[in-house]
Design an enzyme around this catalytic site. Structure first.
Site, PDB file in Angstrom:
ATOM      1  CG  HIS A 244      26.227  58.448  64.010  1.00 56.06           C
ATOM      2  ND1 HIS A 244      27.460  57.930  64.316  1.00 56.06           N
ATOM      3  CD2 HIS A 244      25.554  58.523  65.191  1.00 56.06           C
ATOM      4  CE1 HIS A 244      27.531  57.724  65.612  1.00 56.06           C
ATOM      5  NE2 HIS A 244      26.393  58.059  66.174  1.00 56.06           N
TER       6      HIS A 244
HETATM    7  P1  TYD Z   1      25.454  60.696  69.506  1.00 53.47           P
HETATM    8  O1  TYD Z   1      26.824  60.258  69.128  1.00 53.47           O
HETATM    9  O2  TYD Z   1      24.646  61.376  68.443  1.00 53.47           O
HETATM   10  O3  TYD Z   1      24.611  59.473  70.078  1.00 53.47           O
HETATM   11  P2  TYD Z   1      24.130  58.147  69.323  1.00 53.47           P
HETATM   12  O4  TYD Z   1      24.774  57.027  70.048  1.00 53.47           O
HETATM   13  O5  TYD Z   1      22.652  58.079  69.425  1.00 53.47           O
HETATM   14  O6  TYD Z   1      24.574  58.258  67.926  1.00 53.47           O
HETATM   15  O7  TYD Z   1      25.548  61.620  70.787  1.00 53.47           O
HETATM   16  C1  TYD Z   1      24.401  62.049  71.497  1.00 53.47           C
HETATM   17  C2  TYD Z   1      24.669  63.409  72.101  1.00 53.47           C
HETATM   18  O8  TYD Z   1      25.752  63.353  73.024  1.00 53.47           O
HETATM   19  C3  TYD Z   1      25.023  64.456  71.062  1.00 53.47           C
HETATM   20  O9  TYD Z   1      24.296  65.634  71.373  1.00 53.47           O
HETATM   21  C4  TYD Z   1      26.483  64.732  71.268  1.00 53.47           C
HETATM   22  C5  TYD Z   1      26.762  64.306  72.678  1.00 53.47           C
HETATM   23  N1  TYD Z   1      28.095  63.666  72.814  1.00 53.47           N
HETATM   24  C6  TYD Z   1      29.110  64.368  73.418  1.00 53.47           C
HETATM   25  O10 TYD Z   1      28.952  65.523  73.850  1.00 53.47           O
HETATM   26  N2  TYD Z   1      30.338  63.779  73.562  1.00 53.47           N
HETATM   27  C7  TYD Z   1      30.568  62.517  73.104  1.00 53.47           C
HETATM   28  O11 TYD Z   1      31.700  62.004  73.250  1.00 53.47           O
HETATM   29  C8  TYD Z   1      29.501  61.796  72.451  1.00 53.47           C
HETATM   30  C9  TYD Z   1      29.709  60.433  71.909  1.00 53.47           C
HETATM   31  C10 TYD Z   1      28.285  62.422  72.333  1.00 53.47           C
END
Ligand code: TYD
Length: 130
Positions: free
Chosen positions: A48
């Protein structure tokens, strides 16, 4: 601009020490810190971009690859030392993969968590950066 940043390293027989100071080693104020760990073999995180968030990513332990796309080209960086990291500007598509066993990815962010800041569709990202 995407930048690999060497961090200070204070070598010591008792164990080395490195540090990050906001607006000094990294070009933003730290609003949030999170970390990714216990990643099963072969898994990918990320995939992303952020509209506003700037990030700094360090492999505090172990190693992983970070693949960055600025809208024009893709570059792969391997992070495997705790004394350097990568600055990821806003509007950079990013993917983390190839995590080693027990690796720990530390991520410093310039913003609080906000799902509306995410661009989760690559085509939408390409349109957005144009
Ligand atoms: P995401 O950033 O989508 O993970 P990836 O590393 O796979 O891109 O985050 C995964 C989940 O965690 C999403 O449901 C949102 C939550 N999240 C938070 O609540 N706070 C945060 O600071 C982060 C980074 C993620």
């Amino acid at each position: 601009m995407i930048k690999l940043v060497n961090l200070p390293k204070i070598p010591d027989d008792r164990g080395n020490l490195s540090f990050i100071e906001e607006e000094s080693n990294i070009p933003f104020k730290i609003k949030r810190t999170y970390w990714i760990y216990d990643v099963p073999g072969g898994e990918t995180r990320g995939s992303h971009a952020f509209k506003k968030s700037k990030e700094f990513i360090v492999a505090i332990s172990g190693s992983f690859d970070i693949i960055l796309h600025d809208g024009k080209e893709e570059t792969k960086y391997s992070l495997n030392r705790s004394y350097y990291g990568i600055y990821v500007p806003k509007l950079t598509w990013r993917r983390l993969e190839n995590f080693s066993t027990n690796s720990l990815a530390l991520i410093l962010s310039s913003t609080a968590y906000n799902e509306n800041d995410y661009i989760r569709d690559f085509d939408e990202f390409l349109t957005f950066v144009k």
